[in-house]
Write a protein that holds these residues in place. Sequence first.
Motif, short mmCIF file in Angstrom:
data_model
loop_
_atom_site.label_atom_id
_atom_site.label_comp_id
_atom_site.label_asym_id
_atom_site.label_seq_id
_atom_site.Cartn_x
_atom_site.Cartn_y
_atom_site.Cartn_z
N LEU A 2 0.91 -1.20 0.04
CA LEU A 2 -0.04 0.06 -0.10
C LEU A 2 1.01 1.15 0.09
N GLY A 3 1.86 1.22 0.93
CA GLY A 3 2.75 2.49 0.81
C GLY A 3 3.39 2.67 -0.53
N ALA A 4 3.92 1.58 -1.11
CA ALA A 4 4.71 1.70 -2.25
C ALA A 4 3.91 2.25 -3.48
N VAL A 5 2.37 1.67 -3.50
CA VAL A 5 1.52 2.18 -4.38
C VAL A 5 1.43 3.89 -4.22
N ALA A 6 1.16 4.18 -2.94
CA ALA A 6 0.76 5.73 -2.64
C ALA A 6 2.16 6.55 -3.10
N ALA A 7 3.32 6.04 -2.87
CA ALA A 7 4.52 6.70 -3.20
C ALA A 7 4.56 7.00 -4.63
N GLU A 8 4.18 5.93 -5.69
CA GLU A 8 4.24 5.91 -6.86
C GLU A 8 3.10 6.64 -7.61
N THR A 9 2.08 7.00 -6.99
CA THR A 9 0.99 7.57 -7.36
C THR A 9 0.86 9.26 -7.15
N GLY A 10 1.84 9.39 -5.88
CA GLY A 10 1.70 10.54 -5.10
C GLY A 10 0.40 10.80 -4.36
N ALA A 11 -0.22 9.65 -4.00
CA ALA A 11 -1.55 9.84 -3.27
C ALA A 11 -1.29 9.28 -1.95
N THR A 12 -2.09 9.67 -1.07
CA THR A 12 -1.95 9.14 0.38
C THR A 12 -2.55 7.78 0.28
N VAL A 13 -2.24 7.07 1.37
CA VAL A 13 -2.39 5.62 1.63
C VAL A 13 -4.06 5.36 1.68
N ASN A 14 -4.66 6.32 2.25
CA ASN A 14 -6.28 6.35 2.34
C ASN A 14 -6.75 6.48 1.02
N GLN A 15 -6.06 7.38 0.17
CA GLN A 15 -6.84 7.54 -1.23
C GLN A 15 -6.39 6.28 -1.85
N VAL A 16 -5.26 5.45 -1.50
CA VAL A 16 -5.22 4.38 -2.40
C VAL A 16 -6.26 3.18 -2.08
N VAL A 17 -6.58 3.20 -0.87
CA VAL A 17 -7.34 2.30 -0.18
C VAL A 17 -8.76 2.43 -0.67
N LEU A 18 -9.02 3.53 -0.90
CA LEU A 18 -10.50 4.03 -1.54
C LEU A 18 -10.54 3.70 -2.82
N ALA A 19 -9.53 4.03 -3.54
CA ALA A 19 -9.36 3.63 -5.23
C ALA A 19 -9.45 2.17 -5.38
N TRP A 20 -8.84 1.57 -4.43
CA TRP A 20 -8.77 0.04 -4.55
C TRP A 20 -10.26 -0.61 -4.39
N LEU A 21 -10.95 0.08 -3.62
CA LEU A 21 -12.34 -0.44 -3.20
C LEU A 21 -13.10 0.07 -4.59
N LEU A 22 -13.09 1.09 -5.15
CA LEU A 22 -13.80 1.63 -6.09
C LEU A 22 -13.59 0.82 -7.28
N GLY A 23 -12.59 0.34 -7.58
CA GLY A 23 -12.12 -0.23 -8.91
C GLY A 23 -12.09 -1.76 -8.87
N GLY A 24 -12.37 -2.47 -7.61
CA GLY A 24 -12.25 -3.83 -7.45
C GLY A 24 -13.01 -4.83 -8.06
N ASP A 25 -12.74 -6.12 -8.05
CA ASP A 25 -13.39 -6.96 -8.73
C ASP A 25 -14.90 -7.25 -8.07
N VAL A 26 -14.95 -6.75 -6.99
CA VAL A 26 -16.07 -6.71 -6.07
C VAL A 26 -16.52 -5.15 -5.95
N PRO A 27 -16.82 -4.34 -6.80
CA PRO A 27 -16.84 -2.94 -6.92
C PRO A 27 -17.68 -2.30 -5.57
N ALA A 28 -17.23 -1.43 -4.89
CA ALA A 28 -17.80 -1.13 -3.74
C ALA A 28 -17.96 0.54 -3.77
N ILE A 29 -18.78 1.26 -3.18
CA ILE A 29 -19.04 2.36 -2.66
C ILE A 29 -18.58 2.79 -1.25
N PRO A 30 -17.47 3.19 -1.26
CA PRO A 30 -16.93 3.45 0.06
C PRO A 30 -17.88 4.39 0.79
#
Length: 327
Positions: A266-294
Amino acid sequence: MRYRTIGTDPATRREVSVLSLGAMLFGTATDEATSYAILDRYVEAGGTFVDTSDNYAFWENGGQGGESEELLGRWRRSRGIGDEIVFATKLGARPLAPGTSFLDNPEGLSAKVIRESAERSRERLGVDRIDLLYAHLEDRTVPVRETVEGFAELVAEGTVGLLGASNHRAWRVERARAIAAAAGLPGYEVLQYHRSYLPPRVDVPSALDPDGDVGWVGPDLASYLRAEPQLTLVAYSPLLRGAYAKPERLGDAYALPGTPARLAALGAVAAETGATVNQVVLAWLLGGDVPAIPLVGFSSVAQLDEALGAVDLELTAEQRARLDAAH
């Protein structure tokens, strides 16, 4: 903001923002001025999906809840809010008396409770129709058919739109939906459960269930959602109350062997995208194989603004694969 449609019936389905605002502590732990500021900013950013419950937040003052719905009703009136905002609320877990809890003294899911509780929620929110009404917790003292028919009556009368279930075992959701389908009645179309990037331990008792296996999206529920893509998953507590930014807050509930590896990914992807870890978690949920509304609760506008930054964050297939494979 981005949007998606929940529900399948043209008479009740709604388009909602892909980020839902949790109002659990509005009117109690979060004061009125701060609550209004968060709500105003959310709407300004295009947010249209606000979540509450008739028992929020009884534990803050030893009462029975209702403060969140009441605050939302006052805010609606003060801002002239109409049906452009979708309000979701829940019933079934309101303590029947002050000083008790949903664990030992819940209102339950009888037809009588469903009708009376929904009416109180409509009055507190100041709406003619509740856009989305959830069965908050399982009630094994009442036949499932009675619960199904009790909700369906409100939909038929036009005082409730969509129906949902929260914190039910997958087999009980399917049983209720099968009963409704066989009778030609509306059934649950939205499921609200805990889901986040870090899975919890199932051997740790929770406030919802001493067995530790209800309330979160485990393998059975995930499989069910994949098989029933017309259902919508709303994921509560996706940010683990700030624990991604401060992992020392995770505690025993997330003390699994794979947790360090997933936090590192999670930390590595946040560093690559310039996003926060919280933002990466939310993006992971939004576009997952079971898409969710956080479904996220905030105590400040700054926290909301951080979450809003996740709406347009696109993870690459490689980044998502790395996140999924970490264990």
